[in-house]
Design an enzyme around this catalytic site. Structure first.
Site: not given
Ligand code: SAH
Ligand code: SF4
Length: 410
Positions: A124, A137, A144, A148, A151, A382
């Site tokens: 996305e 963005c 990933c 974190c 996240c 987010c």
């Protein structure tokens, strides 16, 4: 043909073959450097004396005109176009979904080939229009490797790195959809204005850690900022990292874009927990790398991102320590209200606490914009993106967490 040229050709072929998606589609010319494009043409037998001109013609069609079909590359001979058509691809990725928010924020779900066994991947990309600028963005990886704790992407495994072409394709698709490219019929040589573009800024703040995909991110950003092509100013490109210290100087020297650091904590103990890469590259090393980032000045500052987590990192003593830590670094601080996601263990700080925190750092001389929530109705924030696409599409493991951004670049 000389022996040495043959050798070059077979090497080039091997490289191009390696780039070929296994679903049989042709290698893309989008995302190749000029040298790689020259090699690709050479490998197809284009005469050496024509190579430079051919590369610059194709480059113009791809990056100034935004052409995604060889048939529209009007100043190329029929035979040359036919060869290109047969051997290469310049088409856009498939757009699976496009959503437009009431506030003008847009979100695209794009599909890229698997580049190996398995299903195609989906990414996305989010566009955020603001007064006087529009920010795109972009993602660098699907998933990933880092974890974190606040996240949502951190809960997903890395599926794969995106190629330079795929990183760039996100920008090309956005420009297509927003009408940022001149019409294909604009006369050759016409001046294409840099002003008034819908996408004026880009941020590498989508899914993934860009500095763990350094070569591809570097190549994509160098093409995005190439003066004979997309021509985005490097001051309007921001790369956000969780703190992969060895690649920070290289980002400055080899790419030359603006830097954002996902700081989120002011002591090693808490940062080890929130941003676990801190165990490898602790605060002192990270801040030293920031202090030495090339070409810093008051006009070219580092952005420090700081997610506001209730009762975790949002006290006034945290704010005080933040000011102390950043002393001597030309910096702005971007406070991000935490976006909760299903199963997340944190809450967003109360609004007045965020304001108190912001006031304190403002009073100490730092610009500290609070990132606005945008595109609420299409869940373009987010943590939200992913959960909704899970419900809607069940493809969500591969979807991108797009990050809202305010206050970056010029
Ligand atoms: N991997 C890079 C870039 C992508 S994340 C990095 O970590 O910097 C972009 C920004 O959004 C980072 O600052 C990240 O810490 C932040 N972020 C991630 N999840 C978030 C959430 N749920 N709420 C608020 N900010 C978040
Ligand atoms: Fe990866 Fe950045 Fe999310 Fe950390 S914040 S898990 S580095 S995408």
């Amino acid at each position: 043909m000389s022996v040495s040229l043959d050798l070059t050709n077979s090497e080039t072929r091997a490289k191009l073959d390696a780039m070929k998606p296994t679903d049989g589609t042709k290698p893309s010319l989008v995302g190749l450097s000029r040298e790689q494009m020259a090699d690709a043409l050479r490998a197809e037998g284009i005469a050496e004396k024509q190579i430079k001109m051919r590369v610059s013609q194709i480059w113009h069609w791809l990056y100034i005109r935004g052409i995604s079909d060889f048939a529209n590359m009007k100043n190329l001979s029929k035979d040359f176009r036919a060869m290109l058509e047969e051997k290469f691809d310049v088409s856009r990725p498939k757009i699976i979904e496009e959503q437009i928010s009431n506030d003008g924020t847009r979100k695209w779900l794009m599909q890229f080939p698997s580049l190996g066994a398995g299903k195609p991947v989906e990414v996305e990309t989010v566009y955020i229009p603001e007064e006087g600028r529009g920010t795109l963005c972009i993602s660098s990886q699907v998933g990933c490797t880092l974890t974190c704790t606040f996240c949502h992407t951190g809960t997903q495994k890395l599926v794969r790195n995106l190629t330079a072409g795929e990183i760039l394709a996100q920008l090309l698709v956005a420009r297509d959809r927003l009408g940022d490219f001149p019409h294909a019929d604009t006369p050759q040589g016409a001046i294409v204005p840099a002003e008034g573009r819908k996408v004026s800024n880009i941020v590498m703040m989508g899914m993934g850690e860009p500095l763990y995909n350094f070569d591809n991110v570097k190549q994509a950003l160098l093409i995005a900022s190439d003066g004979d092509g997309l021509s985005l100013s490097k001051r309007r490109i921001t790369l956000s990292t969780s703190g992969v210290v060895p690649f920070i100087p290289r980002t400055g020297e080899e790419i030359g874009v603006m830097l954002a650091i996902s700081l989120h904590a002011v002591n090693d103990e808490l940062r080890d927990e929130l941003v676990p890469i801190n165990k490898k590259y602790p605060l002192k090393e990270l801040l030293d790398a920031c202090r030495n980032y090339p070409n810093l000045s008051n006009a070219r500052r580092i952005t420090f991102e700081y997610v506001m987590l209730k009762g975790v990192n949002d006290s006034l003593s945290d704010a005080k320590e933040l000011v102390r830590l950043l002393k001597g670094i030309p910096a702005k601080i971007n406070l991000i209200p935490f976006n909760p996601w299903p199963g997340s263990r944190y809450e967003c700080s109360d609004w007045d606490q965020i304001e108190k925190f912001a006031d304190f750092i403002n009073a100490n001389g730092y610009a500290s914009p609070i990132r606005k929530t945008r595109g609420d109705d299409i869940l373009a924030a987010c943590g939200q993106l992913k959960s909704e696409s899970e419900r809607l599409k069940k493809t969500d493991r591969l979807a991108l967490e797009a990050m809202m951004i305010a206050g970056h670049g010029e």
